[in-house]
Design a protein around this motif. Structure first.
Motif, PDB file in Angstrom:
ATOM      1  N   LYS A 152       0.821  -1.213   0.000  1.00 49.64           N
ATOM      2  CA  LYS A 152       0.000   0.000   0.000  1.00 49.64           C
ATOM      3  C   LYS A 152       0.856   1.266   0.000  1.00 49.64           C
ATOM      4  CE  LYS A 152      -2.813   2.738   3.157  1.00 49.64           C
ATOM      5  NZ  LYS A 152      -3.470   2.782   4.478  1.00 49.64           N
ATOM      6  N   ASP A 153       1.892   1.309   0.840  1.00 50.12           N
ATOM      7  CA  ASP A 153       2.683   2.528   0.990  1.00 50.12           C
ATOM      8  C   ASP A 153       3.347   2.958  -0.310  1.00 50.12           C
ATOM      9  OD1 ASP A 153       1.945   2.591   3.612  1.00 50.12           O
ATOM     10  OD2 ASP A 153       3.822   1.743   4.386  1.00 50.12           O
ATOM     11  N   VAL A 154       3.752   2.004  -1.131  1.00 51.96           N
ATOM     12  CA  VAL A 154       4.404   2.334  -2.404  1.00 51.96           C
ATOM     13  C   VAL A 154       3.434   3.093  -3.305  1.00 51.96           C
ATOM     14  CG1 VAL A 154       5.459   1.405  -4.497  1.00 51.96           C
ATOM     15  CG2 VAL A 154       5.953   0.363  -2.276  1.00 51.96           C
ATOM     16  N   TYR A 155       2.199   2.572  -3.416  1.00 52.32           N
ATOM     17  CA  TYR A 155       1.191   3.232  -4.244  1.00 52.32           C
ATOM     18  C   TYR A 155       0.762   4.568  -3.635  1.00 52.32           C
ATOM     19  CZ  TYR A 155       0.710  -1.168  -6.822  1.00 52.32           C
ATOM     20  OH  TYR A 155       0.951  -2.280  -7.592  1.00 52.32           O
ATOM     21  N   CYS A 156       0.626   4.607  -2.332  1.00 50.75           N
ATOM     22  CA  CYS A 156       0.198   5.841  -1.668  1.00 50.75           C
ATOM     23  C   CYS A 156       1.200   6.965  -1.880  1.00 50.75           C
ATOM     24  CB  CYS A 156       0.002   5.589  -0.172  1.00 50.75           C
ATOM     25  SG  CYS A 156      -1.535   4.743   0.243  1.00 50.75           S
ATOM     26  N   ALA A 157       2.481   6.643  -1.836  1.00 49.20           N
ATOM     27  CA  ALA A 157       3.513   7.663  -2.023  1.00 49.20           C
ATOM     28  C   ALA A 157       3.362   8.341  -3.379  1.00 49.20           C
ATOM     29  CB  ALA A 157       4.899   7.049  -1.887  1.00 49.20           C
ATOM     30  N   ASN A 190       1.300  13.059  -6.492  1.00 56.18           N
ATOM     31  CA  ASN A 190       0.520  13.579  -7.611  1.00 56.18           C
ATOM     32  C   ASN A 190      -0.600  14.494  -7.135  1.00 56.18           C
ATOM     33  OD1 ASN A 190      -2.120  12.996  -9.476  1.00 56.18           O
ATOM     34  ND2 ASN A 190      -0.261  13.088 -10.732  1.00 56.18           N
ATOM     35  N   ALA A 191      -1.288  14.072  -6.063  1.00 58.70           N
ATOM     36  CA  ALA A 191      -2.396  14.869  -5.536  1.00 58.70           C
ATOM     37  C   ALA A 191      -1.896  16.211  -4.996  1.00 58.70           C
ATOM     38  CB  ALA A 191      -3.129  14.102  -4.442  1.00 58.70           C
ATOM     39  N   THR A 192      -0.727  16.210  -4.370  1.00 57.77           N
ATOM     40  CA  THR A 192      -0.163  17.450  -3.821  1.00 57.77           C
ATOM     41  C   THR A 192       0.163  18.442  -4.933  1.00 57.77           C
ATOM     42  OG1 THR A 192       0.778  16.243  -1.943  1.00 57.77           O
ATOM     43  CG2 THR A 192       1.696  18.415  -2.421  1.00 57.77           C
ATOM     44  N   LYS A 193       0.780  17.947  -6.010  1.00 52.95           N
ATOM     45  CA  LYS A 193       1.108  18.822  -7.143  1.00 52.95           C
ATOM     46  C   LYS A 193      -0.154  19.416  -7.755  1.00 52.95           C
ATOM     47  CE  LYS A 193       5.337  16.321  -8.391  1.00 52.95           C
ATOM     48  NZ  LYS A 193       6.009  15.476  -9.419  1.00 52.95           N
ATOM     49  N   GLY A 236      -9.690 -10.012  -8.761  1.00 54.83           N
ATOM     50  CA  GLY A 236     -10.326  -8.713  -8.928  1.00 54.83           C
ATOM     51  C   GLY A 236      -9.339  -7.583  -8.655  1.00 54.83           C
ATOM     52  N   LEU A 237      -9.849  -6.396  -8.338  1.00 55.46           N
ATOM     53  CA  LEU A 237      -9.002  -5.228  -8.111  1.00 55.46           C
ATOM     54  C   LEU A 237      -9.344  -4.558  -6.784  1.00 55.46           C
ATOM     55  CD1 LEU A 237      -9.249  -3.573 -11.658  1.00 55.46           C
ATOM     56  CD2 LEU A 237      -7.358  -4.960 -10.791  1.00 55.46           C
ATOM     57  N   VAL A 238      -8.337  -3.917  -6.186  1.00 57.08           N
ATOM     58  CA  VAL A 238      -8.582  -3.093  -5.007  1.00 57.08           C
ATOM     59  C   VAL A 238      -8.424  -1.641  -5.440  1.00 57.08           C
ATOM     60  CG1 VAL A 238      -7.803  -4.840  -3.372  1.00 57.08           C
ATOM     61  CG2 VAL A 238      -6.161  -3.198  -4.301  1.00 57.08           C
ATOM     62  N   THR A 239      -9.114  -0.733  -4.761  1.00 59.90           N
ATOM     63  CA  THR A 239      -9.055   0.687  -5.091  1.00 59.90           C
ATOM     64  C   THR A 239      -8.334   1.448  -3.990  1.00 59.90           C
ATOM     65  OG1 THR A 239     -11.184   0.499  -6.233  1.00 59.90           O
ATOM     66  CG2 THR A 239     -10.397   2.722  -5.738  1.00 59.90           C
ATOM     67  N   ILE A 240      -7.374   2.265  -4.407  1.00 59.19           N
ATOM     68  CA  ILE A 240      -6.617   3.095  -3.465  1.00 59.19           C
ATOM     69  C   ILE A 240      -7.073   4.542  -3.639  1.00 59.19           C
ATOM     70  CG2 ILE A 240      -4.331   3.770  -2.665  1.00 59.19           C
ATOM     71  CD1 ILE A 240      -3.231   1.376  -4.204  1.00 59.19           C
ATOM     72  N   TYR A 241      -7.441   5.173  -2.537  1.00 59.13           N
ATOM     73  CA  TYR A 241      -7.881   6.565  -2.555  1.00 59.13           C
ATOM     74  C   TYR A 241      -6.862   7.419  -1.801  1.00 59.13           C
ATOM     75  CZ  TYR A 241     -12.440   4.511  -3.682  1.00 59.13           C
ATOM     76  OH  TYR A 241     -13.460   3.798  -4.254  1.00 59.13           O
ATOM     77  N   SER A 242      -6.453   8.536  -2.417  1.00 51.80           N
ATOM     78  CA  SER A 242      -5.559   9.470  -1.723  1.00 51.80           C
ATOM     79  C   SER A 242      -6.177  10.861  -1.772  1.00 51.80           C
ATOM     80  CB  SER A 242      -4.171   9.501  -2.376  1.00 51.80           C
ATOM     81  OG  SER A 242      -4.237  10.092  -3.656  1.00 51.80           O
ATOM     82  N   ASN A 243      -5.998  11.596  -0.690  1.00 50.17           N
ATOM     83  CA  ASN A 243      -6.568  12.946  -0.612  1.00 50.17           C
ATOM     84  C   ASN A 243      -5.551  13.894   0.004  1.00 50.17           C
ATOM     85  OD1 ASN A 243      -8.075  14.988   1.443  1.00 50.17           O
ATOM     86  ND2 ASN A 243      -9.162  14.841  -0.511  1.00 50.17           N
ATOM     87  N   VAL A 244      -5.484  15.077  -0.572  1.00 52.03           N
ATOM     88  CA  VAL A 244      -4.652  16.144  -0.025  1.00 52.03           C
ATOM     89  C   VAL A 244      -5.531  17.376   0.170  1.00 52.03           C
ATOM     90  CG1 VAL A 244      -2.750  17.747  -0.473  1.00 52.03           C
ATOM     91  CG2 VAL A 244      -2.496  15.331  -1.040  1.00 52.03           C
ATOM     92  N   SER A 245      -5.559  17.887   1.376  1.00 56.08           N
ATOM     93  CA  SER A 245      -6.283  19.128   1.686  1.00 56.08           C
ATOM     94  C   SER A 245      -5.253  20.139   2.166  1.00 56.08           C
ATOM     95  CB  SER A 245      -7.343  18.893   2.766  1.00 56.08           C
ATOM     96  OG  SER A 245      -8.337  18.010   2.305  1.00 56.08           O
ATOM     97  N   ALA A 246      -5.228  21.291   1.530  1.00 53.48           N
ATOM     98  CA  ALA A 246      -4.194  22.271   1.859  1.00 53.48           C
ATOM     99  C   ALA A 246      -4.753  23.690   1.883  1.00 53.48           C
ATOM    100  CB  ALA A 246      -3.039  22.175   0.857  1.00 53.48           C
ATOM    101  N   ASP A 247      -4.165  24.506   2.734  1.00 52.68           N
ATOM    102  CA  ASP A 247      -4.456  25.934   2.798  1.00 52.68           C
ATOM    103  C   ASP A 247      -3.204  26.685   2.366  1.00 52.68           C
ATOM    104  OD1 ASP A 247      -6.968  25.330   3.912  1.00 52.68           O
ATOM    105  OD2 ASP A 247      -6.115  25.294   5.938  1.00 52.68           O
ATOM    106  N   PHE A 248      -3.326  27.485   1.303  1.00 49.99           N
ATOM    107  CA  PHE A 248      -2.191  28.235   0.778  1.00 49.99           C
ATOM    108  C   PHE A 248      -2.359  29.722   1.097  1.00 49.99           C
ATOM    109  CE2 PHE A 248      -2.445  24.439  -1.850  1.00 49.99           C
ATOM    110  CZ  PHE A 248      -1.125  24.040  -1.947  1.00 49.99           C
ATOM    111  N   TYR A 249      -1.325  30.331   1.688  1.00 52.94           N
ATOM    112  CA  TYR A 249      -1.351  31.769   1.941  1.00 52.94           C
ATOM    113  C   TYR A 249      -1.335  32.532   0.616  1.00 52.94           C
ATOM    114  CZ  TYR A 249      -0.309  31.179   6.906  1.00 52.94           C
ATOM    115  OH  TYR A 249      -0.358  30.868   8.248  1.00 52.94           O
ATOM    116  N   VAL A 250      -2.058  33.624   0.570  1.00 49.27           N
ATOM    117  CA  VAL A 250      -2.052  34.493  -0.616  1.00 49.27           C
ATOM    118  C   VAL A 250      -1.823  35.930  -0.182  1.00 49.27           C
ATOM    119  CG1 VAL A 250      -3.571  33.011  -1.979  1.00 49.27           C
ATOM    120  CG2 VAL A 250      -4.567  34.764  -0.493  1.00 49.27           C
ATOM    121  N   LYS A 251      -1.409  36.740  -1.145  1.00 52.94           N
ATOM    122  CA  LYS A 251      -1.226  38.160  -0.864  1.00 52.94           C
ATOM    123  C   LYS A 251      -1.866  38.985  -1.951  1.00 52.94           C
ATOM    124  CE  LYS A 251       3.211  38.586  -3.283  1.00 52.94           C
ATOM    125  NZ  LYS A 251       4.606  39.025  -3.171  1.00 52.94           N
TER     126      LYS A 251
END
Length: 250
Positions: free
Chosen positions: A160-165, A170-173, A235-250
């Motif tokens: 799991k960790d290999v796929y999650c990384a 990708n989600a962060t970018k 069959g197949l298993v599904t991996i879900y990844s989520n990134v939630s971020a707050d970005f400062y703006v000016k």
């Protein structure tokens, strides 16, 4: 691949007096940073499981004694255990173990009276392995050695960790790119990260149950027909990844 986006711009006013400085929610004590953009980005990927766990049941009985039933159970279980050890690779964290051992007396009720029927001993041989391509062979051989039930098959993903990384990177970018799009449209720009959180989960395949009420007969028929127990698809298993971020703006 599914993608979900929630983006908002939180803005507030910075109040300054000669004596104190008050900061509203969503701001920091800095004239160049007056708010932030919140972005949530989710990705998913379907992959083949790399591990299987099979629960192989051995049930024996005797009219004579519970020791007799236990001896029969041990003989069959040991044969299955020794065979399965030749089919796995401990270097891959494969293993074989026993589980759910029980021994009891069985009774029937005749004309309202409790009458002894037989002694029963049950035991499960659990094989945990990455050799998914050998599932059918392991089941068929175990049945021929005396297994009475194949209780369950449980497919999972050990890597799991290999796929999650990869998915989280990708989600962060993508989360940052979406935040930049929103910032540009709002005539502002990103200056840093206020907060970021991630998650990665695997939706494993529910265990498949194989309840062979007469496994010996099944094995005999399969050998006679030359068909075996048939191919078992993971069959197949599904991996879900989520990134939630707050970005400062000016």
């Amino acid at each position: 691949m599914k993608k979900f986006l929630v983006a908002t711009i939180l803005c507030s006013t910075l109040f300054i007096t000669p004596a104190t400085t008050a900061v509203q929610a969503g701001t920091v004590n800095n004239d160049t940073q007056k708010g932030y953009i919140s972005v949530s980005y989710t990705t998913e990927k379907k992959v083949s499981p790399d591990t299987v766990e099979i629960s192989i049941a051995v049930r024996t009985e005797s009219k004579n004694s519970i020791k007799d039933a236990a001896t029969k159970n041990k003989e069959i279980s040991n044969k299955i255990y020794e065979y399965l050890k030749t089919m796995i690779n401990p270097a891959n964290d494969d293993y074989v173990r026993t589980s759910n051992y029980s021994a009891n007396s069985s009774y029937n009720y005749i004309n309202g009276k409790r009458v002894f029927d037989k002694y029963e001993v049950a035991n499960n041989v659990i094989v945990h392995t990455k050799n998914i391509d050998k599932i059918s062979q392991m089941i068929e051989k175990s049945i021929s050695l005396g297994a009475t039930n194949i209780d369950s098959l449980n497919f999972s993903l050990a890597e799991k960790d290999v796929y999650c990384a990869d998915l989280l990177a990708n989600a962060t970018k993508n989360a940052k790119q979406r935040a930049e799009v929103v910032a540009t449209a709002a005539n502002t720009s990103i200056t840093g990260i206020k907060n970021i959180s991630t998650s990665c989960t695997v939706n494993n395949i529910p265990p498949a149950r194989y309840l062979y009420s007469n496994a010996k007969m099944l094995a005999t028929d399969a050998v006679a027909e030359g068909s075996g127990v048939g191919n078992i698809e993971s069959g197949l298993v599904t991996i879900y990844s989520n990134v939630s971020a707050d970005f400062y703006v000016k």
